[in-house]
Scaffold this active site. Structure first.
Site, PDB file in Angstrom:
ATOM      1  N   GLU A 187       0.607  -0.704  -0.031  1.00 19.12           N
ATOM      2  CA  GLU A 187      -0.081  -0.166  -0.235  1.00 19.12           C
ATOM      3  C   GLU A 187       0.562   1.550   0.292  1.00 19.12           C
ATOM      4  O   GLU A 187       2.074   1.540   0.513  1.00 19.12           O
ATOM      5  CB  GLU A 187      -1.279   0.146   1.215  1.00 19.12           C
ATOM      6  CG  GLU A 187      -2.115  -1.312   0.720  1.00 19.12           C
ATOM      7  CD  GLU A 187      -3.482  -0.833   2.000  1.00 19.12           C
ATOM      8  OE1 GLU A 187      -3.443  -0.069   3.210  1.00 19.12           O
ATOM      9  OE2 GLU A 187      -4.297  -1.962   1.990  1.00 19.12           O
ATOM     10  N   HIS A 211      -9.369   9.017   2.851  1.00 20.28           N
ATOM     11  CA  HIS A 211      -8.862   8.282   2.692  1.00 20.28           C
ATOM     12  C   HIS A 211      -9.409   9.202   0.813  1.00 20.28           C
ATOM     13  O   HIS A 211     -10.128   9.613   0.328  1.00 20.28           O
ATOM     14  CB  HIS A 211      -9.953   6.933   1.911  1.00 20.28           C
ATOM     15  CG  HIS A 211      -9.401   5.646   2.344  1.00 20.28           C
ATOM     16  ND1 HIS A 211      -9.309   5.666   0.381  1.00 20.28           N
ATOM     17  CD2 HIS A 211      -8.713   4.662   2.293  1.00 20.28           C
ATOM     18  CE1 HIS A 211      -8.853   4.406   0.387  1.00 20.28           C
ATOM     19  NE2 HIS A 211      -7.892   4.096   1.672  1.00 20.28           N
ATOM     20  N   ARG A 213      -1.637   9.792   1.487  1.00 21.17           N
ATOM     21  CA  ARG A 213      -2.518  10.242   1.681  1.00 21.17           C
ATOM     22  C   ARG A 213      -3.246  10.434   1.372  1.00 21.17           C
ATOM     23  O   ARG A 213      -4.173  11.461   0.295  1.00 21.17           O
ATOM     24  CB  ARG A 213      -3.331   8.696   3.320  1.00 21.17           C
ATOM     25  CG  ARG A 213      -4.840   7.506   2.326  1.00 21.17           C
ATOM     26  CD  ARG A 213      -4.752   6.939   3.998  1.00 21.17           C
ATOM     27  NE  ARG A 213      -4.435   5.343   3.245  1.00 21.17           N
ATOM     28  CZ  ARG A 213      -4.974   4.237   4.151  1.00 21.17           C
ATOM     29  NH1 ARG A 213      -6.065   5.451   5.329  1.00 21.17           N
ATOM     30  NH2 ARG A 213      -5.168   3.427   3.695  1.00 21.17           N
ATOM     31  N   HIS A 231     -11.552   9.492   7.048  1.00 20.83           N
ATOM     32  CA  HIS A 231     -11.677   7.824   6.273  1.00 20.83           C
ATOM     33  C   HIS A 231     -11.417   7.312   7.968  1.00 20.83           C
ATOM     34  O   HIS A 231     -11.453   6.380   8.368  1.00 20.83           O
ATOM     35  CB  HIS A 231     -10.621   7.241   5.837  1.00 20.83           C
ATOM     36  CG  HIS A 231     -10.231   6.207   6.221  1.00 20.83           C
ATOM     37  ND1 HIS A 231     -11.034   4.805   5.651  1.00 20.83           N
ATOM     38  CD2 HIS A 231      -8.914   4.794   5.787  1.00 20.83           C
ATOM     39  CE1 HIS A 231     -10.770   4.066   5.605  1.00 20.83           C
ATOM     40  NE2 HIS A 231      -9.224   3.927   5.490  1.00 20.83           N
ATOM     41  N   ARG A 271      -1.780   9.096   9.293  1.00 18.84           N
ATOM     42  CA  ARG A 271      -1.752   7.646   9.754  1.00 18.84           C
ATOM     43  C   ARG A 271      -1.144   7.112   8.399  1.00 18.84           C
ATOM     44  O   ARG A 271      -1.791   6.884   7.407  1.00 18.84           O
ATOM     45  CB  ARG A 271      -2.795   6.901  10.187  1.00 18.84           C
ATOM     46  CG  ARG A 271      -2.563   5.255  10.297  1.00 18.84           C
ATOM     47  CD  ARG A 271      -4.101   5.075  11.087  1.00 18.84           C
ATOM     48  NE  ARG A 271      -5.270   4.831   9.370  1.00 18.84           N
ATOM     49  CZ  ARG A 271      -5.878   3.754   9.207  1.00 18.84           C
ATOM     50  NH1 ARG A 271      -5.072   3.215   8.721  1.00 18.84           N
ATOM     51  NH2 ARG A 271      -6.073   3.859   8.218  1.00 18.84           N
TER      52      ARG A 271
END
Ligand code: SIN
Length: 523
Positions: A116, A243, A289, A352, A387
């Site tokens: 990811e 997100h 992100r 998110h 995060r």
């Protein structure tokens, strides 16, 4: 009804269930409360991508460095270190060996590690693209099998403290401590008093406060709101992570398109097919992100469009067919008329995950005696300002375990006679009937305020507007709360307005852009 337990856990996602399982295995009498009728309903259930696990390619130094780069070095260093050293092995020791979860494998029978954004190595294990429901269902079966008690359809209203609730005047001269909680049984309207010397909040996040969110509608910040009222420290509330890729569809709402699609090759493009991520970051589609979410938001604003697109079919580099590797996303999109193997998926950024929350230490203890917090509701500090993907399930797993161990070690219990001074919930004489339409209207107003003025890009003018709009809503909602017959939806609405104000005030105070808190008027 007055009930006594050694420990109470509020919330039934991975963090709450892990904590409850370890408490029970340590010989404590534990109850798990959840406001939903179905115990599995939690943010965990909807997690798609996966969970970081130990791998030969990885090291704790490398994981430390990825977490702190994503978090813009705002992370609490000792928490990151504790996490990187102790958490990844739990996936195999606890979830695989003890709970019996079988994560996806490659064709030669090896664990299929995926990638990811912002990860230096492939270190994420998954179960196809619905890792969360696999973990959640397995944990529930296990917890039940060892005798954890569940109270579904019980909405926790408030935490009981000696200072706020005791009728014994001597209690206010003692240190403030948590003694249990009041919870509404949704179906009967009865408000029960649950006593315990150990209350663990595991109520998840706040996504539903925003107009676009990947979270289900029950993510209304309940735990943080209760802890705040009880006097616990709350930190980092401005760091709400958006997100980049939530499905944009007329009929299918709040459906995440996992970052692991980009890990397996997918690329973001605009309505003309232009793949624009390199214009915003050298890391392109695999940038952290916050960078990707802002890039999409910016492109939407510049082109005047309501969404962008994610193209998997053209670039997929995985071994298994897309229909199998991303079975849930494939079938859900197909129901909405989109074949992800052949055409780009329309996407928007959406709220998110909350990186802030109730401040806890390495043992899950809050600043308030007898109160613990685990999972998204807590701020351990590992996420800093942003995060890293696939850390949240693992954070819940680690802090669920260590918190249970801390409670066991503490062996503190409030003398039974002190509970006699705690009255049952006082039922106000209500004058207003519960009106779902009014609640819906107020909730929608909060969501629009938060999305427009406290969302992906913020500035003083917008945040001040949000502050005054929320003050206005708050005044009316508190009055309504006091005068209405208590109901789960009213409790959620009250919590939502409290938490929205906390986010806006934190965002106003912090003029420095970092990670997911971005100020266009930064000085
Ligand atoms: C995703 O699958 O993209 C979400 C993973 C996460 O939020 O950690």
């Amino acid at each position: 009804m007055r009930l006594h337990y050694d420990a109470l856990v509020v919330g039934s996602g991975i963090a709450g269930l892990t904590c409850a399982v370890h408490l029970k295995k340590n010989g404590l009498n534990v109850a798990v409360l959840t406001k939903e009728d179905d115990i599995c309903q939690s943010n965990t259930y909807y997690a798609q991508g996966g969970i970081i696990a130990s791998s030969h390619e990885d090291s704790h130094e490398l994981l430390n460095s990825d977490i702190t780069s994503a978090g813009v070095e705002y992370n609490r260093k000792e928490a990151v270190d504790f996490f990187s050293k102790n958490a990844p092995s739990l996936v195999f020791d606890f979830l695989v060996d003890e709970i019996g979860i079988d994560f996806s494998k490659t064709s030669d029978g090896q664990i299929d590690y995926t990638e990811e954004a912002a990860h230096s190595v492939r270190r994420i294990v998954h179960y196809e693209d619905h890792t969360g429901d696999k973990i959640e269902d397995s944990l529930i079966v296990y917890a039940k099998s060892i005798g954890v008690e569940f109270f579904p359809s019980h909405t926790t209203i408030d935490i009981i403290t000696n200072e706020h609730h005791s009728t014994d005047r001597q209690e206010i001269y003692k240190p403030r401590e948590v003694m249990g909680l009041y919870a509404l049984e949704n179906s009967t309207g009865e408000i029960k008093t649950f006593f315990s010397s150990n209350v663990v909040l595991a109520t998840g996040g706040v996504g539903n406060l925003f107009y676009h969110s990947t979270n289900p509608s029950f993510a209304t910040g309940d735990g943080i709101s209760m802890a705040y009222r009880a006097g616990a420290d709350i930190i980092n509330m401005e760091y709400v992570q958006f997100h980049p890729t939530c499905l944009y569809h007329r009929d299918i709402k709040r459906f995440l398109i996992s970052e692991s699609l980009r890990g397996e090759g997918a690329r973001i493009c605009d309505h003309d097919g232009v793949e624009f991520m390199k214009e915003y970051s050298e890391m392109g589609d695999l940038a952290p992100r916050d960078v990707v979410a802002r890039a999409i938001y910016d492109r939407m604003a510049r082109t005047g469009k309501d969404c962008m697109f994610l193209n998997l079919g053209k670039y997929y580099k995985g071994e298994k067919p897309i229909e199998e590797r991303f079975s849930k996303i494939y079938s859900t999109c197909l129901k909405g008329g989109i074949d992800i193997t052949k055409e780009p998926v329309p996407i928007v950024p959406a709220a998110h995950y909350l990186c802030g929350g109730i401040r806890v230490d390495l043992n899950g203890e809050t600043s308030l005696k007898n109160l613990y917090a685990v999972g998204e509701v807590a701020c351990t500090g590992i996420h800093g300002a942003n995060r890293l993907a696939s850390t949240s399930l693992l954070e819940g797993l680690l802090w669920g375990k260590v918190t249970a161990e801390e409670i066991k070690k503490k062996e503190y219990s409030i003398e039974k006679s002190r509970y006699d001074s705690i009255p049952d919930w006082e039922r106000a004489v209500y004058t207003e009937e519960f009106d779902p339409l009014l609640i819906e209207q107020d909730m929608r107003a909060i969501q629009l305020t938060m999305w427009n003025y406290a969302g992906i890009i913020r500035n003083t003018k917008g945040l001040k507007r949000a502050e005054s709009d929320l003050d206005y809503h708050s005044h009316r909602i508190m009055k309504f709360y006091k005068e209405s017959k208590i109901h789960k939806k009213i409790v959620e609405l009250r919590n939502s307005v409290v938490i929205s104000s906390l986010i806006v005030k934190a965002a106003l105070r912090n003029r420095v852009s970092a990670g997911c808190h971005y100020r266009s008027d930064e000085k």
